[in-house]
Enzyme design. Structure first.
Site, PDB file in Angstrom:
ATOM      1  N   SER A   7      25.395  85.336  69.859  1.00 57.96           N
ATOM      2  CA  SER A   7      25.729  83.952  70.139  1.00 57.96           C
ATOM      3  C   SER A   7      24.807  83.172  70.953  1.00 57.96           C
ATOM      4  CB  SER A   7      27.247  84.151  71.053  1.00 57.96           C
ATOM      5  OG  SER A   7      28.243  84.694  70.379  1.00 57.96           O
TER       6      SER A   7
ATOM      7  N   LYS B  69      37.886  90.518  77.554  1.00 58.20           N
ATOM      8  CA  LYS B  69      39.005  89.294  76.525  1.00 58.20           C
ATOM      9  C   LYS B  69      40.157  89.687  77.090  1.00 58.20           C
ATOM     10  CE  LYS B  69      36.530  88.573  72.256  1.00 58.20           C
ATOM     11  NZ  LYS B  69      36.901  88.721  70.727  1.00 58.20           N
TER      12      LYS B  69
ATOM     13  N   GLY C 257      42.011  93.789  68.162  1.00 56.38           N
ATOM     14  CA  GLY C 257      41.546  92.526  68.714  1.00 56.38           C
ATOM     15  C   GLY C 257      41.366  91.355  67.710  1.00 56.38           C
ATOM     16  N   ALA C 258      40.617  91.664  66.644  1.00 57.79           N
ATOM     17  CA  ALA C 258      40.271  90.634  65.526  1.00 57.79           C
ATOM     18  C   ALA C 258      41.819  90.557  64.798  1.00 57.79           C
ATOM     19  CB  ALA C 258      39.253  91.247  64.689  1.00 57.79           C
TER      20      ALA C 258
ATOM     21  N   TYR D  34      31.011  91.953  59.248  1.00 65.83           N
ATOM     22  CA  TYR D  34      29.919  91.399  58.708  1.00 65.83           C
ATOM     23  C   TYR D  34      28.503  92.104  58.698  1.00 65.83           C
ATOM     24  CZ  TYR D  34      29.309  90.003  63.479  1.00 65.83           C
ATOM     25  OH  TYR D  34      29.244  89.877  64.927  1.00 65.83           O
TER      26      TYR D  34
ATOM     27  N   GLY E 235      32.825  88.909  57.065  1.00 69.58           N
ATOM     28  CA  GLY E 235      33.243  88.291  58.328  1.00 69.58           C
ATOM     29  C   GLY E 235      32.146  87.494  59.216  1.00 69.58           C
TER      30      GLY E 235
HETATM   31  P1  NAD Z   1      40.028  97.120  67.704  1.00 68.79           P
HETATM   32  O1  NAD Z   1      39.254  98.502  68.068  1.00 68.79           O
HETATM   33  O2  NAD Z   1      40.693  96.191  68.511  1.00 68.79           O
HETATM   34  O3  NAD Z   1      40.938  97.425  66.406  1.00 68.79           O
HETATM   35  C1  NAD Z   1      40.639  98.284  65.430  1.00 68.79           C
HETATM   36  C2  NAD Z   1      41.908  98.101  64.318  1.00 68.79           C
HETATM   37  O4  NAD Z   1      41.271  99.080  63.105  1.00 68.79           O
HETATM   38  C3  NAD Z   1      43.137  98.856  64.806  1.00 68.79           C
HETATM   39  O5  NAD Z   1      44.111  98.078  64.111  1.00 68.79           O
HETATM   40  C4  NAD Z   1      43.019 100.200  64.192  1.00 68.79           C
HETATM   41  O6  NAD Z   1      44.392 100.860  63.965  1.00 68.79           O
HETATM   42  C5  NAD Z   1      42.396 100.030  62.940  1.00 68.79           C
HETATM   43  N1  NAD Z   1      41.716 101.239  62.529  1.00 68.79           N
HETATM   44  C6  NAD Z   1      40.700 102.070  63.187  1.00 68.79           C
HETATM   45  N2  NAD Z   1      40.534 103.023  62.579  1.00 68.79           N
HETATM   46  C7  NAD Z   1      41.213 103.114  61.317  1.00 68.79           C
HETATM   47  C8  NAD Z   1      41.218 103.896  60.241  1.00 68.79           C
HETATM   48  N3  NAD Z   1      40.618 105.005  60.037  1.00 68.79           N
HETATM   49  N4  NAD Z   1      41.861 103.361  59.192  1.00 68.79           N
HETATM   50  C9  NAD Z   1      42.839 102.400  59.445  1.00 68.79           C
HETATM   51  N5  NAD Z   1      42.849 101.631  60.290  1.00 68.79           N
HETATM   52  C10 NAD Z   1      41.992 101.908  61.371  1.00 68.79           C
HETATM   53  O7  NAD Z   1      38.678  96.368  66.853  1.00 68.79           O
HETATM   54  P2  NAD Z   1      38.470  94.797  66.576  1.00 68.79           P
HETATM   55  O8  NAD Z   1      37.606  94.132  67.875  1.00 68.79           O
HETATM   56  O9  NAD Z   1      39.727  94.219  66.146  1.00 68.79           O
HETATM   57  O10 NAD Z   1      37.390  94.787  65.620  1.00 68.79           O
HETATM   58  C11 NAD Z   1      37.659  95.414  64.118  1.00 68.79           C
HETATM   59  C12 NAD Z   1      36.507  95.066  63.144  1.00 68.79           C
HETATM   60  O11 NAD Z   1      36.499  93.441  63.063  1.00 68.79           O
HETATM   61  C13 NAD Z   1      35.268  95.296  63.722  1.00 68.79           C
HETATM   62  O12 NAD Z   1      34.598  95.699  62.332  1.00 68.79           O
HETATM   63  C14 NAD Z   1      34.502  94.140  64.335  1.00 68.79           C
HETATM   64  O13 NAD Z   1      33.235  94.033  63.970  1.00 68.79           O
HETATM   65  C15 NAD Z   1      35.192  93.140  63.452  1.00 68.79           C
HETATM   66  N6  NAD Z   1      35.048  91.732  64.109  1.00 68.79           N
HETATM   67  C16 NAD Z   1      34.760  90.656  63.605  1.00 68.79           C
HETATM   68  C17 NAD Z   1      34.837  89.424  64.201  1.00 68.79           C
HETATM   69  C18 NAD Z   1      34.048  88.276  63.425  1.00 68.79           C
HETATM   70  O14 NAD Z   1      33.928  87.122  64.104  1.00 68.79           O
HETATM   71  N7  NAD Z   1      33.856  88.382  62.226  1.00 68.79           N
HETATM   72  C19 NAD Z   1      35.355  89.313  65.535  1.00 68.79           C
HETATM   73  C20 NAD Z   1      35.998  90.494  65.912  1.00 68.79           C
HETATM   74  C21 NAD Z   1      35.758  91.567  65.290  1.00 68.79           C
END
Ligand code: NAD
Length: 292
Positions: free
Chosen positions: A24, A73, A136-137, A236, A257
């Site tokens: 960022s 967050k 979160g995402a 991503y 992403g």
């Molecule tokens: P998080 O830990 O808050 O949520 C994880 C999610 O994945 C939950 O719904 C969980 O149940 C699920 N999960 C975990 N292991 C699993 C499995 N084995 N099978 C099925 N589901 C499973 O994480 P987050 O912050 O939401 O991030 C998730 C992804 O999104 C990450 O890869 C992160 O890099 C990406 N992300 C991208 C952006 C972007 O701007 N592109 C922003 C935030 C997060």
């Protein structure tokens, strides 16, 4: 003499821990420089134990605002004066805007995802989407998509610690928006097939596909997809997950992403500066390619 930073330079922060790896600062400082804006963006190592003082610092030092990332967050909202509807519903803040000492919390992750779809000529408004993940995402995307006018949403999650949050998100969407949301167990493969079949778009918002789950996907096989299905991933790194690899094989229009990452930054940039981030320039400089 260097003239980039002066006594007039406005500061934007990023408060998180760990944070030194973040892209960022490079993104926002490049955009400030390109547009000739007298702003600077710096990352600060702040965790929950120093968060309240950091927020007081934003007020005291009159920062323009700040980004907020993990682990802050979902905690920072209580130290702010106002929350945007999305931040309130998601229960998370990734952007703080300082309006003459009044600190507003926004959540631009979902806005970023929706904007990246638009930028790639994908129109999910009034249609049905299926999304896997409710962390979160996922929550940010689900709430924003519902606020923006997605008609129907099927959310799948495994029965882990995020299940309750998924139920809560479905409840909020059905209560506060016109979108009709339903929650399914990801273990129910018949439901997964049926919901994907009746959807315009299928999204992965889980970390399955990135380290330590690189090369994996929750999608049982390619027969769940069809060529006119739109497929997106929040991951991503890598730019092509196993999920997207299968989607490409089937011939689906697909997006990783990077778009969400770029446009969540652009939405925050607009809130702080009132200006549009130079998107095409940023894609070029950052080497971002997010759709095929
Ligand atoms: P998080 O830990 O808050 O949520 C994880 C999610 O994945 C939950 O719904 C969980 O149940 C699920 N999960 C975990 N292991 C699993 C499995 N084995 N099978 C099925 N589901 C499973 O994480 P987050 O912050 O939401 O991030 C998730 C992804 O999104 C990450 O890869 C992160 O890099 C990406 N992300 C991208 C952006 C972007 O701007 N592109 C922003 C935030 C997060």
């Amino acid at each position: 003499m260097a003239e980039r930073l002066t006594g007039h330079t406005e500061l934007v922060g990023l408060i998180a821990y760990p944070i030194r790896h973040s892209s960022s600062p490079a993104m926002h400082n490049e955009a400030f420089a390109y547009l000739g804006l007298d702003y600077a963006y710096l990352a600060f190592e702040v965790d929950n134990s120093t968060l309240e003082d950091a927020v007081k610092g934003i007020r005291a030092l009159k920062l323009v605002g700040s980004n907020v990332s993990m682990p802050n967050k979902t905690v920072v909202g209580k130290y702010l004066d106002k929350l945007s509807p999305a931040a309130e519903l998601v229960g998370a803040v990734n952007t703080i805007v300082n309006k003459n000492g009044v600190l507003e919390g926004h959540c631009t992750d979902g806005i970023g995802y929706m904007q990246s779809l638009k930028d790639y000529d994908i129109d999910v408004i009034g249609k049905k989407m299926t999304i896997v993940g409710a962390g979160g995402a996922g929550t940010a995307i689900e709430i924003q998509a519902a606020l923006d006018g997605v008609a129907e949403m099927s959310i799948f999650n495994i029965r882990d610690k995020f299940w309750d949050n998924a139920q809560e998100t479905v409840r909020k969407i059905n209560e506060k928006t016109n979108c009709k949301a339903k929650l399914f167990d990801l273990a129910d493969k018949d439901a997964l097939r049926a919901e994907i079949e009746s959807s315009y778009l299928l999204a992965n918002s889980t970390g399955v596909g990135m380290k330590p789950l690189e090369g994996q996907t929750w999608l049982p096989d390619a027969s769940y997809l069809r060529p006119d299905l739109i497929v997106t991933d929040t991951v991503y790194a890598p730019a092509e997950t196993e999920f997207l690899r299968i989607a490409k094989q089937v011939g689906c229009k697909n997006m990783n992403g990077f778009g969400m990452m770029l446009f969540q930054g652009a939405a925050a940039f607009k809130l702080w500066t009132g200006q549009d981030m130079p998107i095409e320039h940023m894609k070029e400089v950052l080497g971002i390619k997010y759709g095929e």
